[in-house]
Design a protein around this motif. Structure first.
Motif, mmCIF file in Angstrom:
data_model
loop_
_atom_site.group_PDB
_atom_site.id
_atom_site.type_symbol
_atom_site.label_atom_id
_atom_site.label_comp_id
_atom_site.label_asym_id
_atom_site.label_seq_id
_atom_site.Cartn_x
_atom_site.Cartn_y
_atom_site.Cartn_z
ATOM 1 N N HIS A 101 -10.676 -7.130 -7.303
ATOM 2 C CA HIS A 101 -9.408 -7.873 -7.292
ATOM 3 C C HIS A 101 -8.251 -6.927 -7.588
ATOM 4 O O HIS A 101 -8.319 -6.143 -8.541
ATOM 5 N N THR B 272 -10.853 -5.210 -11.799
ATOM 6 C CA THR B 272 -9.434 -5.366 -11.568
ATOM 7 C C THR B 272 -8.744 -4.017 -11.660
ATOM 8 O O THR B 272 -9.200 -3.114 -12.365
ATOM 9 N N ASP C 49 -3.644 -6.950 -7.407
ATOM 10 C CA ASP C 49 -2.463 -7.799 -7.302
ATOM 11 C C ASP C 49 -2.235 -8.221 -5.844
ATOM 12 O O ASP C 49 -2.312 -7.403 -4.925
ATOM 13 N N ASP C 50 -1.964 -9.495 -5.638
ATOM 14 C CA ASP C 50 -1.837 -10.020 -4.276
ATOM 15 C C ASP C 50 -0.708 -9.359 -3.492
ATOM 16 O O ASP C 50 -0.846 -9.099 -2.288
ATOM 17 N N ASP C 51 0.426 -9.091 -4.144
ATOM 18 C CA ASP C 51 1.534 -8.472 -3.421
ATOM 19 C C ASP C 51 1.146 -7.082 -2.920
ATOM 20 O O ASP C 51 1.449 -6.712 -1.777
ATOM 21 N N GLU C 52 0.466 -6.316 -3.762
ATOM 22 C CA GLU C 52 0.016 -4.981 -3.356
ATOM 23 C C GLU C 52 -1.007 -5.074 -2.230
ATOM 24 O O GLU C 52 -0.966 -4.306 -1.262
#
Length: 214
Positions: free
Chosen positions: A158, A209, A160-163
């Motif tokens: 996982h 993460t 960060d979604d933006d990255e």
């Protein structure tokens, strides 16, 4: 229960190395949404294990573009039903029980062609660890539900979604999509798949993460 950790390569190599038992075949799965860095991590692990592991990506089981067009699924390439899930499970079954003296050949995915290429990866029976990576290793519908039981450990990756989304867009652009097309593809296809993959996280042995270091 999931165990969360920072993505620190030395630690992960050590954990993978514990799966290496001479004379016995183990399979490690790395799963996560599109753009999470699965292939990067898997490749780094195999390189550090120095001949004790081989990488077999799930993406080698993409259906061909002509078949996706026939099925009317070309615009959803990467969804669970656009892979030969039964074929992937069958390969994992062969890899779990290697036959002495028999090399198994697996397909790979060529991003320059956007097609799978058969017979690209040779897996010698003497290699003790297979690392496989892909979106749907923990998916539990259809033929995908066979996969989890064929894996000794599964790690969920996982970031960060933006990255992750930014990485995806840049990857599509590098491989020939115009930026507006790449942005639309990520929004309407990759992110639909990402939300589905996220629901499988609870079935992983390890949740990782962060960004790759070490």
């Amino acid at each position: 229960m999931d165990l969360a950790t920072d993505l620190e390569l030395d630690h992960l190599v050590g954990r993978a190395r514990r799966l290496v038992v001479p004379g016995r075949r183990r399979i490690l799965g790395i799963v996560g949404p599109p753009g999470a860095g699965k292939s990067t991590l898997a490749g780094a692990l195999v390189a550090r294990l120095d001949g004790e592991a081989v990488l077999v990506p799930m993406d080698g089981f993409h259906l061909a573009g002509a078949e996706l067009r026939r099925l009317g699924r070309a615009e959803r390439k990467g969804a669970p039903d656009t892979f030969d899930a039964a074929g992937y499970a069958a390969l994992l079954g062969r890899l779990r029980s290697p036959e002495p003296g028999t090399v198994v050949y697996a397909p790979d995915f060529d991003r320059s062609l956007e097609e799978a290429v058969a017979g690209s990866i040779a897996i010698d029976p003497s290699v003790p660890l297979v690392v496989t990576e892909g979106n749907y290793l923990l998916h539990d519908e259809g033929a995908w539900q066979q996969v989890r039981d064929l894996l000794d450990e599964v790690w969920y990756l996982h970031i960060d979604d933006d990255e992750r989304v930014a990485r995806l867009i840049e990857r599509h652009v590098r491989h020939g999509k115009a930026r507006p097309h790449a942005e639309r593809w990520v929004r309407e296809s990759d992110e639909v798949n990402a939300r589905l993959v996220a629901t499988t996280r609870r079935r992983a042995d390890l949740v990782i993460t962060g960004a790759l270091t070490g």
